[in-house]
Design a protein around this motif. Structure first.
Motif, PDB file in Angstrom:
ATOM      1  N   PHE A 238       0.799  -1.222   0.000  1.00 43.23           N
ATOM      2  CA  PHE A 238       0.000   0.000   0.000  1.00 43.23           C
ATOM      3  C   PHE A 238       0.837   1.280   0.000  1.00 43.23           C
ATOM      4  O   PHE A 238       0.288   2.371  -0.065  1.00 43.23           O
ATOM      5  CB  PHE A 238      -0.984  -0.012   1.168  1.00 43.23           C
ATOM      6  CG  PHE A 238      -2.005  -1.104   1.022  1.00 43.23           C
ATOM      7  CD1 PHE A 238      -3.029  -1.004   0.099  1.00 43.23           C
ATOM      8  CD2 PHE A 238      -1.905  -2.265   1.776  1.00 43.23           C
ATOM      9  CE1 PHE A 238      -3.947  -2.022  -0.075  1.00 43.23           C
ATOM     10  CE2 PHE A 238      -2.823  -3.296   1.614  1.00 43.23           C
ATOM     11  CZ  PHE A 238      -3.849  -3.175   0.688  1.00 43.23           C
ATOM     12  N   GLU A 239       2.170   1.153   0.062  1.00 44.48           N
ATOM     13  CA  GLU A 239       3.002   2.359  -0.023  1.00 44.48           C
ATOM     14  C   GLU A 239       2.818   3.054  -1.365  1.00 44.48           C
ATOM     15  O   GLU A 239       2.811   4.279  -1.436  1.00 44.48           O
ATOM     16  CB  GLU A 239       4.477   2.032   0.231  1.00 44.48           C
ATOM     17  CG  GLU A 239       4.783   1.829   1.690  1.00 44.48           C
ATOM     18  CD  GLU A 239       6.269   1.883   2.014  1.00 44.48           C
ATOM     19  OE1 GLU A 239       7.044   2.508   1.252  1.00 44.48           O
ATOM     20  OE2 GLU A 239       6.651   1.303   3.040  1.00 44.48           O
ATOM     21  N   LEU A 240       2.655   2.268  -2.439  1.00 50.46           N
ATOM     22  CA  LEU A 240       2.405   2.865  -3.753  1.00 50.46           C
ATOM     23  C   LEU A 240       1.131   3.702  -3.720  1.00 50.46           C
ATOM     24  O   LEU A 240       1.094   4.820  -4.231  1.00 50.46           O
ATOM     25  CB  LEU A 240       2.295   1.787  -4.829  1.00 50.46           C
ATOM     26  CG  LEU A 240       1.859   2.278  -6.218  1.00 50.46           C
ATOM     27  CD1 LEU A 240       2.873   3.249  -6.797  1.00 50.46           C
ATOM     28  CD2 LEU A 240       1.623   1.107  -7.160  1.00 50.46           C
ATOM     29  N   ARG A 241       0.079   3.169  -3.104  1.00 53.36           N
ATOM     30  CA  ARG A 241      -1.196   3.888  -2.992  1.00 53.36           C
ATOM     31  C   ARG A 241      -0.983   5.262  -2.347  1.00 53.36           C
ATOM     32  O   ARG A 241      -1.410   6.285  -2.870  1.00 53.36           O
ATOM     33  CB  ARG A 241      -2.187   3.063  -2.159  1.00 53.36           C
ATOM     34  CG  ARG A 241      -3.447   3.842  -1.756  1.00 53.36           C
ATOM     35  CD  ARG A 241      -4.354   3.013  -0.860  1.00 53.36           C
ATOM     36  NE  ARG A 241      -5.099   2.047  -1.633  1.00 53.36           N
ATOM     37  CZ  ARG A 241      -6.384   2.193  -1.967  1.00 53.36           C
ATOM     38  NH1 ARG A 241      -7.067   3.261  -1.585  1.00 53.36           N
ATOM     39  NH2 ARG A 241      -6.996   1.274  -2.668  1.00 53.36           N
ATOM     40  N   PHE A 242      -0.297   5.264  -1.205  1.00 56.16           N
ATOM     41  CA  PHE A 242      -0.158   6.521  -0.473  1.00 56.16           C
ATOM     42  C   PHE A 242       0.833   7.479  -1.130  1.00 56.16           C
ATOM     43  O   PHE A 242       0.573   8.685  -1.194  1.00 56.16           O
ATOM     44  CB  PHE A 242       0.174   6.250   0.996  1.00 56.16           C
ATOM     45  CG  PHE A 242      -1.044   5.852   1.766  1.00 56.16           C
ATOM     46  CD1 PHE A 242      -1.925   6.802   2.234  1.00 56.16           C
ATOM     47  CD2 PHE A 242      -1.351   4.514   1.958  1.00 56.16           C
ATOM     48  CE1 PHE A 242      -3.085   6.446   2.901  1.00 56.16           C
ATOM     49  CE2 PHE A 242      -2.504   4.141   2.620  1.00 56.16           C
ATOM     50  CZ  PHE A 242      -3.379   5.107   3.104  1.00 56.16           C
ATOM     51  N   ALA A 243       1.942   6.980  -1.646  1.00 57.71           N
ATOM     52  CA  ALA A 243       2.901   7.861  -2.314  1.00 57.71           C
ATOM     53  C   ALA A 243       2.298   8.460  -3.585  1.00 57.71           C
ATOM     54  O   ALA A 243       2.404   9.672  -3.815  1.00 57.71           O
ATOM     55  CB  ALA A 243       4.183   7.107  -2.628  1.00 57.71           C
ATOM     56  N   SER A 244       1.646   7.634  -4.400  1.00 60.40           N
ATOM     57  CA  SER A 244       1.074   8.119  -5.666  1.00 60.40           C
ATOM     58  C   SER A 244      -0.081   9.080  -5.436  1.00 60.40           C
ATOM     59  O   SER A 244      -0.135  10.163  -6.033  1.00 60.40           O
ATOM     60  CB  SER A 244       0.598   6.955  -6.530  1.00 60.40           C
ATOM     61  OG  SER A 244       1.679   6.230  -7.012  1.00 60.40           O
ATOM     62  N   LEU A 245      -1.025   8.667  -4.595  1.00 58.90           N
ATOM     63  CA  LEU A 245      -2.191   9.532  -4.364  1.00 58.90           C
ATOM     64  C   LEU A 245      -1.812  10.833  -3.666  1.00 58.90           C
ATOM     65  O   LEU A 245      -2.263  11.911  -4.057  1.00 58.90           O
ATOM     66  CB  LEU A 245      -3.251   8.800  -3.536  1.00 58.90           C
ATOM     67  CG  LEU A 245      -4.268   7.973  -4.295  1.00 58.90           C
ATOM     68  CD1 LEU A 245      -5.219   7.277  -3.329  1.00 58.90           C
ATOM     69  CD2 LEU A 245      -5.046   8.800  -5.298  1.00 58.90           C
ATOM     70  N   THR A 246      -0.983  10.741  -2.632  1.00 59.16           N
ATOM     71  CA  THR A 246      -0.628  11.947  -1.880  1.00 59.16           C
ATOM     72  C   THR A 246       0.174  12.907  -2.748  1.00 59.16           C
ATOM     73  O   THR A 246      -0.059  14.126  -2.715  1.00 59.16           O
ATOM     74  CB  THR A 246       0.138  11.592  -0.596  1.00 59.16           C
ATOM     75  OG1 THR A 246      -0.611  10.629   0.144  1.00 59.16           O
ATOM     76  CG2 THR A 246       0.343  12.822   0.284  1.00 59.16           C
ATOM     77  N   SER A 247       1.103  12.389  -3.542  1.00 61.52           N
ATOM     78  CA  SER A 247       1.877  13.275  -4.422  1.00 61.52           C
ATOM     79  C   SER A 247       0.972  13.911  -5.480  1.00 61.52           C
ATOM     80  O   SER A 247       1.114  15.099  -5.783  1.00 61.52           O
ATOM     81  CB  SER A 247       3.034  12.518  -5.073  1.00 61.52           C
ATOM     82  OG  SER A 247       2.576  11.472  -5.890  1.00 61.52           O
ATOM     83  N   ALA A 248       0.040  13.149  -6.016  1.00 67.22           N
ATOM     84  CA  ALA A 248      -0.887  13.688  -7.024  1.00 67.22           C
ATOM     85  C   ALA A 248      -1.797  14.754  -6.408  1.00 67.22           C
ATOM     86  O   ALA A 248      -2.036  15.809  -7.014  1.00 67.22           O
ATOM     87  CB  ALA A 248      -1.710  12.561  -7.633  1.00 67.22           C
ATOM     88  N   ILE A 249      -2.289  14.486  -5.212  1.00 63.87           N
ATOM     89  CA  ILE A 249      -3.165  15.447  -4.530  1.00 63.87           C
ATOM     90  C   ILE A 249      -2.408  16.724  -4.193  1.00 63.87           C
ATOM     91  O   ILE A 249      -2.911  17.831  -4.392  1.00 63.87           O
ATOM     92  CB  ILE A 249      -3.798  14.808  -3.268  1.00 63.87           C
ATOM     93  CG1 ILE A 249      -4.816  13.737  -3.685  1.00 63.87           C
ATOM     94  CG2 ILE A 249      -4.434  15.860  -2.370  1.00 63.87           C
ATOM     95  CD1 ILE A 249      -5.264  12.819  -2.555  1.00 63.87           C
ATOM     96  N   LEU A 250      -1.162  16.588  -3.705  1.00 60.71           N
ATOM     97  CA  LEU A 250      -0.352  17.766  -3.402  1.00 60.71           C
ATOM     98  C   LEU A 250      -0.096  18.571  -4.683  1.00 60.71           C
ATOM     99  O   LEU A 250      -0.182  19.802  -4.667  1.00 60.71           O
ATOM    100  CB  LEU A 250       0.972  17.367  -2.754  1.00 60.71           C
ATOM    101  CG  LEU A 250       1.873  18.531  -2.355  1.00 60.71           C
ATOM    102  CD1 LEU A 250       1.214  19.382  -1.256  1.00 60.71           C
ATOM    103  CD2 LEU A 250       3.232  18.026  -1.883  1.00 60.71           C
ATOM    104  N   THR A 251       0.172  17.892  -5.777  1.00 61.11           N
ATOM    105  CA  THR A 251       0.367  18.568  -7.068  1.00 61.11           C
ATOM    106  C   THR A 251      -0.880  19.361  -7.436  1.00 61.11           C
ATOM    107  O   THR A 251      -0.801  20.533  -7.820  1.00 61.11           O
ATOM    108  CB  THR A 251       0.682  17.535  -8.171  1.00 61.11           C
ATOM    109  OG1 THR A 251       1.861  16.816  -7.818  1.00 61.11           O
ATOM    110  CG2 THR A 251       0.875  18.210  -9.513  1.00 61.11           C
ATOM    111  N   GLU A 252      -2.032  18.728  -7.284  1.00 65.88           N
ATOM    112  CA  GLU A 252      -3.308  19.372  -7.616  1.00 65.88           C
ATOM    113  C   GLU A 252      -3.583  20.577  -6.705  1.00 65.88           C
ATOM    114  O   GLU A 252      -3.935  21.658  -7.181  1.00 65.88           O
ATOM    115  CB  GLU A 252      -4.423  18.339  -7.483  1.00 65.88           C
ATOM    116  CG  GLU A 252      -5.801  18.841  -7.833  1.00 65.88           C
ATOM    117  CD  GLU A 252      -6.848  17.764  -7.601  1.00 65.88           C
ATOM    118  OE1 GLU A 252      -7.248  17.121  -8.577  1.00 65.88           O
ATOM    119  OE2 GLU A 252      -7.236  17.558  -6.426  1.00 65.88           O
ATOM    120  N   LEU A 253      -3.422  20.388  -5.401  1.00 67.63           N
ATOM    121  CA  LEU A 253      -3.756  21.452  -4.442  1.00 67.63           C
ATOM    122  C   LEU A 253      -2.842  22.668  -4.547  1.00 67.63           C
ATOM    123  O   LEU A 253      -3.263  23.788  -4.267  1.00 67.63           O
ATOM    124  CB  LEU A 253      -3.701  20.915  -3.005  1.00 67.63           C
ATOM    125  CG  LEU A 253      -4.797  19.934  -2.593  1.00 67.63           C
ATOM    126  CD1 LEU A 253      -4.522  19.390  -1.191  1.00 67.63           C
ATOM    127  CD2 LEU A 253      -6.180  20.591  -2.645  1.00 67.63           C
TER     128      LEU A 253
END
Length: 196
Positions: free
Chosen positions: A131-146
């Motif tokens: 699940f590290e991929l889930r959190f690294a990918s989603l969190t980085s994408a969300i931070l990019t968006e925000l």
């Protein structure tokens, strides 16, 4: 094995944390970030407590899990990074009058945006937890968006299109997680924050 995702941004403040967690909760899970998390002093592993609402395997049903990624925040200056990429001329090259041409960090279009950013946030995930991929990918994408930032995967020199970056990341995550069988999936159950 570990892999990095970089987000180039500015104005990195802790008021982003509840917004990130709220967005993570949009993706079929209930998430809590570690209570001591702050962009001001975070370095190393950042854990998240979570429960999947639609787990890919029955063994994950109704389990409180823990996962996360390593997070590093550094100052960023495009010109300084380009200087680091310039090859050093040998003594003989200098005698011959060779000059070093301009070195590109990224495409001119991306560099035009990067010059406005002063931080690079590095998300490092390991394959020892599925699940590290889930959190690294989603969190980085969300931070990019925000933050209206730019996201890259430096191992393959990929610069992501920020339009619908979160949805694209989630689609890839779902495909990966659904490809794992009971023997392949690696996860950790949450106990309490004191032990994490």
């Amino acid at each position: 094995m570990s892999l990095d995702i970089n987000v180039y941004t500015r104005d990195l403040t802790d008021d982003l944390i509840p917004k990130i967690v709220k967005r993570l909760n949009d993706y079929e899970m209930v998430v809590e970030a570690h209570p001591d998390f702050s962009f001001g002093n975070q370095t190393g592993f950042l854990p998240f407590k979570f429960r999947l609402q639609k787990p890919p395997l029955d063994i994950l049903k109704n389990k409180n899990l823990i996962s996360g990624f390593e997070l590093y925040i550094d100052d960023f200056n495009l010109q300084e990074e380009k200087q680091k990429l310039k090859p050093k001329l040998s003594f003989f090259d200098k005698l011959k009058g060779k000059k070093i041409t301009e070195v590109q960090f990224a495409s001119p279009e991306i560099e035009g945006k990067l010059k406005n950013y002063d931080k690079v946030v590095t998300f490092v995930w390991h394959s020892s937890d599925s699940f590290e991929l889930r959190f690294a990918s989603l969190t980085s994408a969300i931070l990019t968006e925000l933050t209206n930032g730019i996201c890259s995967y430096p191992a393959d020199n990929i610069w992501y299109d920020t339009e619908s970056i979160v949805e694209k990341a989630y689609k890839e995550i779902k495909e990966y997680e659904q490809s794992l069988n009971k023997k392949e999936i690696k996860y950790h159950e949450f106990e309490d924050w004191e032990k994490e």
